[in-house]
Design a protein around this motif. Structure first.
Motif, PDB file in Angstrom:
ATOM      1  N   ASP A 237       2.689  32.444  -6.614  1.00 17.01           N
ATOM      2  CA  ASP A 237       1.720  31.617  -6.231  1.00 17.01           C
ATOM      3  C   ASP A 237       1.746  31.304  -4.758  1.00 17.01           C
ATOM      4  O   ASP A 237       2.742  30.759  -4.095  1.00 17.01           O
ATOM      5  CB  ASP A 237       2.011  30.314  -6.961  1.00 17.01           C
ATOM      6  N   GLY A 238       0.497  31.605  -4.074  1.00 18.54           N
ATOM      7  CA  GLY A 238       0.487  31.342  -2.685  1.00 18.54           C
ATOM      8  C   GLY A 238       0.627  29.795  -2.047  1.00 18.54           C
ATOM      9  O   GLY A 238       1.276  29.536  -1.003  1.00 18.54           O
ATOM     10  N   TYR A 239       0.185  28.975  -3.098  1.00 18.71           N
ATOM     11  CA  TYR A 239       0.559  27.432  -2.578  1.00 18.71           C
ATOM     12  C   TYR A 239       1.908  27.134  -2.729  1.00 18.71           C
ATOM     13  O   TYR A 239       2.590  26.397  -1.721  1.00 18.71           O
ATOM     14  CB  TYR A 239      -0.260  26.563  -3.607  1.00 18.71           C
ATOM     15  N   GLU A 240       2.815  27.684  -3.652  1.00 15.65           N
ATOM     16  CA  GLU A 240       3.990  27.466  -3.659  1.00 15.65           C
ATOM     17  C   GLU A 240       5.034  28.013  -2.591  1.00 15.65           C
ATOM     18  O   GLU A 240       5.872  27.550  -2.200  1.00 15.65           O
ATOM     19  CB  GLU A 240       4.721  27.738  -5.111  1.00 15.65           C
ATOM     20  N   LEU A 241       4.672  29.266  -2.349  1.00 14.94           N
ATOM     21  CA  LEU A 241       5.131  30.010  -1.295  1.00 14.94           C
ATOM     22  C   LEU A 241       5.040  29.057   0.060  1.00 14.94           C
ATOM     23  O   LEU A 241       6.008  28.983   0.886  1.00 14.94           O
ATOM     24  CB  LEU A 241       4.532  31.295  -1.038  1.00 14.94           C
ATOM     25  N   TYR A 242       3.883  28.630   0.329  1.00  7.02           N
ATOM     26  CA  TYR A 242       3.400  27.957   1.694  1.00  7.02           C
ATOM     27  C   TYR A 242       4.423  26.547   1.664  1.00  7.02           C
ATOM     28  O   TYR A 242       5.226  26.246   2.451  1.00  7.02           O
ATOM     29  CB  TYR A 242       2.092  27.603   1.577  1.00  7.02           C
TER      30      TYR A 242
ATOM     31  N   ARG B  30       8.991  23.694   3.424  1.00  5.37           N
ATOM     32  CA  ARG B  30      10.527  23.017   3.378  1.00  5.37           C
ATOM     33  C   ARG B  30      11.540  23.692   3.801  1.00  5.37           C
ATOM     34  O   ARG B  30      12.480  22.877   4.726  1.00  5.37           O
ATOM     35  CB  ARG B  30      10.738  23.070   1.924  1.00  5.37           C
ATOM     36  N   LEU B  31      11.678  25.013   3.948  1.00  5.98           N
ATOM     37  CA  LEU B  31      12.964  25.900   4.475  1.00  5.98           C
ATOM     38  C   LEU B  31      12.931  25.383   6.118  1.00  5.98           C
ATOM     39  O   LEU B  31      13.871  25.624   6.579  1.00  5.98           O
ATOM     40  CB  LEU B  31      12.836  27.076   4.115  1.00  5.98           C
ATOM     41  N   THR B  32      11.773  25.476   6.716  1.00  3.45           N
ATOM     42  CA  THR B  32      11.782  25.379   7.988  1.00  3.45           C
ATOM     43  C   THR B  32      11.764  24.122   8.741  1.00  3.45           C
ATOM     44  O   THR B  32      11.725  23.887   9.850  1.00  3.45           O
ATOM     45  CB  THR B  32      10.520  26.111   8.650  1.00  3.45           C
ATOM     46  N   GLY B  33      11.440  23.116   7.607  1.00  4.10           N
ATOM     47  CA  GLY B  33      11.234  21.639   8.047  1.00  4.10           C
ATOM     48  C   GLY B  33      10.005  21.293   9.074  1.00  4.10           C
ATOM     49  O   GLY B  33      10.244  20.316   9.794  1.00  4.10           O
ATOM     50  N   ARG B  34       9.094  22.027   8.758  1.00  8.76           N
ATOM     51  CA  ARG B  34       7.787  21.990   9.694  1.00  8.76           C
ATOM     52  C   ARG B  34       6.570  22.218   8.677  1.00  8.76           C
ATOM     53  O   ARG B  34       6.820  23.077   7.759  1.00  8.76           O
ATOM     54  CB  ARG B  34       7.937  22.428  10.710  1.00  8.76           C
ATOM     55  N   LYS B  35       5.505  21.513   8.880  1.00  6.86           N
ATOM     56  CA  LYS B  35       4.274  22.048   8.281  1.00  6.86           C
ATOM     57  C   LYS B  35       3.823  23.219   9.039  1.00  6.86           C
ATOM     58  O   LYS B  35       3.418  23.092  10.263  1.00  6.86           O
ATOM     59  CB  LYS B  35       3.306  20.703   8.276  1.00  6.86           C
ATOM     60  N   HIS B  36       3.468  24.278   8.403  1.00  7.27           N
ATOM     61  CA  HIS B  36       2.795  25.258   9.151  1.00  7.27           C
ATOM     62  C   HIS B  36       1.139  25.178   8.884  1.00  7.27           C
ATOM     63  O   HIS B  36       0.579  24.605   8.128  1.00  7.27           O
ATOM     64  CB  HIS B  36       3.161  26.662   8.313  1.00  7.27           C
ATOM     65  N   ASP B  37       0.549  25.987  10.052  1.00  9.40           N
ATOM     66  CA  ASP B  37      -0.688  26.130   9.986  1.00  9.40           C
ATOM     67  C   ASP B  37      -1.358  26.456   8.843  1.00  9.40           C
ATOM     68  O   ASP B  37      -0.851  27.306   8.026  1.00  9.40           O
ATOM     69  CB  ASP B  37      -1.119  27.074  11.089  1.00  9.40           C
ATOM     70  N   PRO B  38      -2.627  25.772   8.332  1.00  5.30           N
ATOM     71  CA  PRO B  38      -3.162  26.137   7.171  1.00  5.30           C
ATOM     72  C   PRO B  38      -3.430  27.868   7.001  1.00  5.30           C
ATOM     73  O   PRO B  38      -3.638  28.123   5.684  1.00  5.30           O
ATOM     74  CB  PRO B  38      -4.389  25.183   6.961  1.00  5.30           C
ATOM     75  N   CYS B  39      -3.778  28.305   8.014  1.00  2.00           N
ATOM     76  CA  CYS B  39      -4.001  29.693   7.784  1.00  2.00           C
ATOM     77  C   CYS B  39      -2.678  30.623   7.289  1.00  2.00           C
ATOM     78  O   CYS B  39      -3.059  31.631   6.962  1.00  2.00           O
ATOM     79  CB  CYS B  39      -4.332  30.253   9.331  1.00  2.00           C
ATOM     80  N   VAL B  40      -1.803  30.056   7.461  1.00  5.87           N
ATOM     81  CA  VAL B  40      -0.545  30.746   6.743  1.00  5.87           C
ATOM     82  C   VAL B  40      -0.607  30.705   5.331  1.00  5.87           C
ATOM     83  O   VAL B  40      -0.346  31.793   4.494  1.00  5.87           O
ATOM     84  CB  VAL B  40       0.939  30.068   7.136  1.00  5.87           C
ATOM     85  N   LEU B  41      -1.116  29.574   4.768  1.00  3.77           N
ATOM     86  CA  LEU B  41      -1.350  29.519   3.234  1.00  3.77           C
ATOM     87  C   LEU B  41      -2.676  30.416   2.909  1.00  3.77           C
ATOM     88  O   LEU B  41      -2.433  31.095   1.984  1.00  3.77           O
ATOM     89  CB  LEU B  41      -1.892  28.038   3.034  1.00  3.77           C
ATOM     90  N   ASP B  42      -3.751  30.623   3.864  1.00  3.47           N
ATOM     91  CA  ASP B  42      -4.638  31.557   3.362  1.00  3.47           C
ATOM     92  C   ASP B  42      -4.249  32.972   3.665  1.00  3.47           C
ATOM     93  O   ASP B  42      -4.549  33.837   2.488  1.00  3.47           O
ATOM     94  CB  ASP B  42      -5.653  31.605   4.625  1.00  3.47           C
ATOM     95  N   LEU B  43      -3.220  33.265   4.173  1.00  4.87           N
ATOM     96  CA  LEU B  43      -2.520  34.475   4.253  1.00  4.87           C
ATOM     97  C   LEU B  43      -1.726  34.674   3.080  1.00  4.87           C
ATOM     98  O   LEU B  43      -1.893  35.879   2.541  1.00  4.87           O
ATOM     99  CB  LEU B  43      -1.720  34.806   5.770  1.00  4.87           C
ATOM    100  N   PHE B  44      -0.997  33.911   2.813  1.00  7.90           N
ATOM    101  CA  PHE B  44      -0.222  33.824   1.455  1.00  7.90           C
ATOM    102  C   PHE B  44      -1.158  34.031   0.413  1.00  7.90           C
ATOM    103  O   PHE B  44      -0.933  34.769  -0.726  1.00  7.90           O
ATOM    104  CB  PHE B  44       0.670  32.659   1.405  1.00  7.90           C
ATOM    105  N   LEU B  45      -2.091  33.260   0.036  1.00  9.16           N
ATOM    106  CA  LEU B  45      -3.190  33.565  -0.952  1.00  9.16           C
ATOM    107  C   LEU B  45      -3.615  34.941  -0.794  1.00  9.16           C
ATOM    108  O   LEU B  45      -3.810  35.535  -1.946  1.00  9.16           O
ATOM    109  CB  LEU B  45      -4.376  32.505  -0.714  1.00  9.16           C
ATOM    110  N   SER B  46      -4.054  35.424   0.103  1.00  5.84           N
ATOM    111  CA  SER B  46      -4.605  36.841   0.311  1.00  5.84           C
ATOM    112  C   SER B  46      -3.601  38.134  -0.036  1.00  5.84           C
ATOM    113  O   SER B  46      -3.927  38.887  -0.753  1.00  5.84           O
ATOM    114  CB  SER B  46      -5.061  37.100   1.694  1.00  5.84           C
ATOM    115  N   VAL B  47      -2.288  37.972   0.560  1.00  2.90           N
ATOM    116  CA  VAL B  47      -1.516  38.913  -0.119  1.00  2.90           C
ATOM    117  C   VAL B  47      -1.057  38.849  -1.670  1.00  2.90           C
ATOM    118  O   VAL B  47      -0.941  39.808  -2.418  1.00  2.90           O
ATOM    119  CB  VAL B  47      -0.304  38.949   0.761  1.00  2.90           C
ATOM    120  N   VAL B  48      -0.982  37.723  -2.167  1.00  2.15           N
ATOM    121  CA  VAL B  48      -0.633  37.512  -3.621  1.00  2.15           C
ATOM    122  C   VAL B  48      -1.812  38.073  -4.282  1.00  2.15           C
ATOM    123  O   VAL B  48      -1.645  38.727  -5.256  1.00  2.15           O
ATOM    124  CB  VAL B  48      -0.183  36.112  -4.080  1.00  2.15           C
TER     125      VAL B  48
END
Length: 94
Positions: free
Chosen positions: A41-46, A51-69
């Protein structure tokens, strides 16, 4: 690309939209090869990456996760920004 051809992908950088930096982020999540994305699930990966990096990433990272999944689950190869509207609709519905 057919499902059979997807099976031949060995490295994350062979996936649409994935370069070295994104491959490192996916590795951080335990994703080592394209097949590791099937059924994820791209949302769960994001959320896990944030959580792992301790920071909120740009939403385009989520879009990329959605695309590859989506791609590894049989969808057409699309540019990551083609998932932006889906993400916005999904997050607005929460």
């Amino acid at each position: 690309m057919s499902q059979e051809n997807r099976k031949n992908l060995k490295t994350l950088q062979e996936l649409p939209n994935v370069g070295p930096a994104m491959a490192r982020d996916l590795n951080l999540l335990g994703i080592r090869q394209p097949d590791d994305l099937k059924g994820r699930d791209g949302y769960e990966l994001y959320d896990e990456l944030c959580r792992l990096t301790g920071r909120k990433h740009d939403p385009c990272v989520l879009d990329l996760f959605l695309s590859v999944v989506d791609f590894m689950n049989g969808g057409k190869a699309k540019r990551w920004w083609e998932f932006t509207e889906e993400r916005k609709r999904h997050l607005a519905g929460q």
